[in-house]
Write an enzyme that holds these catalytic residues in place. Structure first.
Site, PDB file in Angstrom:
ATOM      1  CE  LYS A   1      15.992  -1.176   4.339  1.00  0.00           C
ATOM      2  NZ  LYS A   1      16.254  -0.012   3.463  1.00  0.00           N
TER       3      LYS A   1
ATOM      4  CE1 TYR B   1     -18.009  -6.967   2.470  1.00  0.00           C
ATOM      5  CE2 TYR B   1     -15.724  -7.665   2.702  1.00  0.00           C
ATOM      6  CZ  TYR B   1     -16.976  -7.440   3.253  1.00  0.00           C
ATOM      7  OH  TYR B   1     -17.199  -7.684   4.596  1.00  0.00           O
TER       8      TYR B   1
END
Length: 368
Positions: A35, A259
């Site tokens: 899957k 950041y």
């Protein structure tokens, strides 16, 4: 020149891990779970890597049909079943087995005429509390399915919630097996209980489990559902994510990186900028200290992961330079270790690999 970031898929490791699954459950047939585009590895590669599996299991009907188009002739199973009436004839057309977990699905099968019968995996809810019939309602669902002309066979299925922890304080495998046996008592049909955790612990559970089919997933890709490491179980990584150092900065005490300026240097440091970020599938949540390999030397992430780049501590790698090779997970660095540092699981990292990342094939231990 393309960006120096690529994932290498190790088909030899996929074959090895499938063999490990078979050695754990030698009497059972194997559904190799593919899957989510084979956990990010690609359906076509999975079809080759798991060529000796007895069947392939997934949740997406369109991907199941694609497997047939690619030439897979052995069984295919839809683990969540079908979602609407239009799906049912497609199952018959492409010879795809389906899970049935609700009375609505039973009704659709009762009212749909097919040109050939299909195989059904009837799902029992033994405590996972996602999909499936409670044990007390299971027998009635079975009898309704048995009365449908176009249902060829019925296999009994459940799913373990805590197969990685055999004596889980809230719900043990033994309790789920007890509920399963109660609900399926005296009902004919094969049985499928074990996911990766159940397969890996098959020897310890031999007195409790009777599997005709097992459904290994994450173990086939070199990860584990929890507990011991993949290496402890003899599993090999099937995906290695690599990049390069594209920039170097020399910073001093009090300088910050990235950041939010969340990382502050306590002393002189050499910082490497790596071409990989959260837009490539690397987790933005990965904190300072998450392991990476630079030129084979273990070091750590520093600062916040940005969209296209991350920064690593090159101080332990004094010979690092622009172009130094970086391993983010896989060969030499278990994906579960990276995932644990980032507060997630290896499944998510594999499945999150972004389309813009180049994918190659290579044997484990090579650069692809």
């Amino acid at each position: 020149m393309p960006r120096p970031l690529f994932a290498t898929i190790h088909l030899d490791s996929m074959q090895h891990n499938l063999a490990q699954a078979r050695s754990c459950a030698p009497l059972a047939k194997i559904w190799a779970v593919v899957k989510a585009d084979a956990y990010g590895h690609g359906l076509e590669r999975a079809m080759r890597g798991f060529a000796t599996a007895d069947g392939l299991a997934l949740v997406e009907l369109e991907s199941a049909i694609r497997l047939r188009e690619l030439g897979w002739i052995k069984p295919i199973l839809l683990l969540e079943g079908f979602f609407e009436a239009a799906d049912v004839p497609m199952l018959a057309e492409h010879n795809i087995a389906t899970a049935v977990h609700s009375i609505e699905q039973v009704k659709l099968l009762e009212y749909t005429q097919l040109y050939r019968p299909i195989d059904v995996y009837l799902k029992m809810n033994t405590g996972m509390n996602r999909l499936g019939f409670p044990p007390a309602q299971y027998g009635a669902a079975y009898q309704r399915l048995r009365a449908i002309r176009d249902v060829r066979s019925i296999t009994h299925m459940t799913h373990f919630a805590n197969a990685d922890e055999l004596e889980h304080p809230r719900l043990t495998i033994a309790e789920q097996v007890r509920r399963f046996q109660l609900g399926a008592a005296d009902l004919a049909g094969e049985r499928s209980l074990s996911n990766s955790g159940g397969v890996l612990h098959q020897a310890e559970l031999a007195d409790q489990l009777s599997n005709d089919w097992v459904r290994p997933g994450i173990m086939l890709y070199g990860g584990t559902p929890g507990g011991r490491s993949a290496r402890d179980f003899g599993l090999r990584p099937t995906m290695t994510l690599r990049s390069e150092v594209i920039g170097i900065q020399h910073i001093g005490p009090g300088d910050t990186v990235g950041y939010g300026s969340r990382f502050e240097a306590e002393g002189p440091m050499t910082i490497g900028v790596v071409a990989c970020g959260y837009a490539d599938g690397y987790p933005r949540s990965a904190p300072h200290g998450t392991p990476v390999l630079v030129d084979g030397v273990r070091t750590t992430l520093v600062g916040r992961v940005s969209m296209d780049m991350m920064t690593v501590d090159l101080t332990p790698v004094p010979n690092a330079r622009i172009g130094s090779k970086v391993t983010l997970w896989g060969d030499g660095l278990p994906i579960d270790e990276v995932a644990q540092a980032a507060g997630t699981i290896g499944y998510e990292l594999m499945c999150a690999l972004a389309p813009r990342v180049r994918v190659t094939e290579g044997r484990l231990g090579t650069d692809g």
